[in-house]
Write an enzyme that holds these catalytic residues in place. Structure first.
Site, PDB file in Angstrom:
ATOM      1  N   SER A  14       7.914  -2.018   0.661  1.00 58.11           N
ATOM      2  CA  SER A  14       8.746  -0.935   1.189  1.00 58.11           C
ATOM      3  C   SER A  14      10.202  -1.358   1.337  1.00 58.11           C
ATOM      4  CB  SER A  14       8.192  -0.429   2.520  1.00 58.11           C
ATOM      5  OG  SER A  14       7.988  -1.493   3.422  1.00 58.11           O
TER       6      SER A  14
ATOM      7  N   GLY B 161       6.276  -3.496  10.038  1.00 53.92           N
ATOM      8  CA  GLY B 161       5.230  -3.787   9.065  1.00 53.92           C
ATOM      9  C   GLY B 161       5.831  -4.147   7.714  1.00 53.92           C
TER      10      GLY B 161
ATOM     11  N   HIS C 223      -2.870  -0.652  12.476  1.00 53.20           N
ATOM     12  CA  HIS C 223      -3.430   0.686  12.607  1.00 53.20           C
ATOM     13  C   HIS C 223      -4.471   0.805  13.715  1.00 53.20           C
ATOM     14  CE1 HIS C 223      -0.985   1.676   9.368  1.00 53.20           C
ATOM     15  NE2 HIS C 223      -1.835   2.219   8.522  1.00 53.20           N
TER      16      HIS C 223
ATOM     17  N   PHE D 229       0.811  -1.214   0.000  1.00 52.58           N
ATOM     18  CA  PHE D 229       0.000   0.000   0.000  1.00 52.58           C
ATOM     19  C   PHE D 229       0.846   1.266   0.000  1.00 52.58           C
ATOM     20  CE2 PHE D 229      -1.896  -3.510   2.357  1.00 52.58           C
ATOM     21  CZ  PHE D 229      -3.065  -3.713   1.641  1.00 52.58           C
TER      22      PHE D 229
ATOM     23  N   ASP E 134       7.786  -7.934  11.452  1.00 52.16           N
ATOM     24  CA  ASP E 134       6.357  -8.219  11.268  1.00 52.16           C
ATOM     25  C   ASP E 134       6.054  -9.572  11.912  1.00 52.16           C
ATOM     26  OD1 ASP E 134       3.695  -8.672  10.093  1.00 52.16           O
ATOM     27  OD2 ASP E 134       4.270  -7.226   8.555  1.00 52.16           O
TER      28      ASP E 134
END
Length: 201
Positions: free
Chosen positions: A42, A36, A134, A10, A61
């Site tokens: 990323s 994460g 989140h 994302f 993670d």
């Protein structure tokens, strides 16, 4: 380099490039940590940048998916669900990304819960990128567990910070506010939904 667009995730490419630039700089102060990993999008930006800085990226993670990745939730992906276990399983996808991207020399997966790993972590860090769960509990655990590990002059970057509640969830914004109010950081800039702060000396 493996095209990040081919990897699930994302992260906007503009945000990714900004993270890479930060890691090239902050990686000279110490290793980079991202919270994460998901499938490694990323890491494709952060890993090579850490390597250029003569450092490494630790990508942390538990690989069971955040709240929104669970069955029946908005971002659930059936391809990342192990029906036999009845659980989300993203570690194989991350490892494939690192292999295909040629990053196994500079990206070190750390598998576990953020708060548990943080409680036993001793290595000072040049940069921490928070992009984990989140929920408020998860975001707060990420901030409280890792903010004290960043060296003077190092970077704290927080993803998915939405000042307007209509745009997205609140917890990343709330921990960003905590960081600003702490007196420990100077604000650097904002790129997309990425807020960047620098640890004061």
């Amino acid at each position: 380099m493996l095209d990040p667009a081919t990897v699930k995730g994302f992260l906007d490419p503009v945000e990714g490039e900004a993270l890479a630039a930060l890691a090239r700089e902050a990686g000279r102060l110490g290793p980079v940590l991202e919270i994460g990993s998901y499938c490694g999008k990323s890491a494709l930006y952060l890993g090579p940048a850490a390597r250029e800085a003569g450092s490494v990226l630790y990508t942390l993670d538990h690989h069971r998916g955040s709240e929104e990745h669970q069955a029946g939730e908005e971002y659930h992906d059936p391809e990342l669900f192990n029906a036999e276990l009845g659980a989300v399983e993203t570690l194989p996808a991350l490892r494939e990304t690192l292999f295909r991207g040629g990053l196994e020399d500079c990206v070190i997966p750390v598998v576990g819960r953020s708060a548990i790993v943080a409680a036993h972590w001793t290595t000072p860090l040049g940069m921490v990128f928070i992009d984990g769960g989140h929920s408020m509990d998860a975001a707060l655990a990420d901030y409280e567990g890792w903010t004290g590990r960043i060296v003077a002059g190092g970077i704290l970057a927080i993803h998915d910070v939405f000042p307007d509640p209509a745009d997205g969830g609140r917890p990343p914004y709330e921990i960003w506010k905590l960081a600003v109010a702490s007196g420990l950081y100077d604000t650097v800039n904002r790129v997309g939904t990425l807020e960047v702060l620098r640890r004061r000396a």
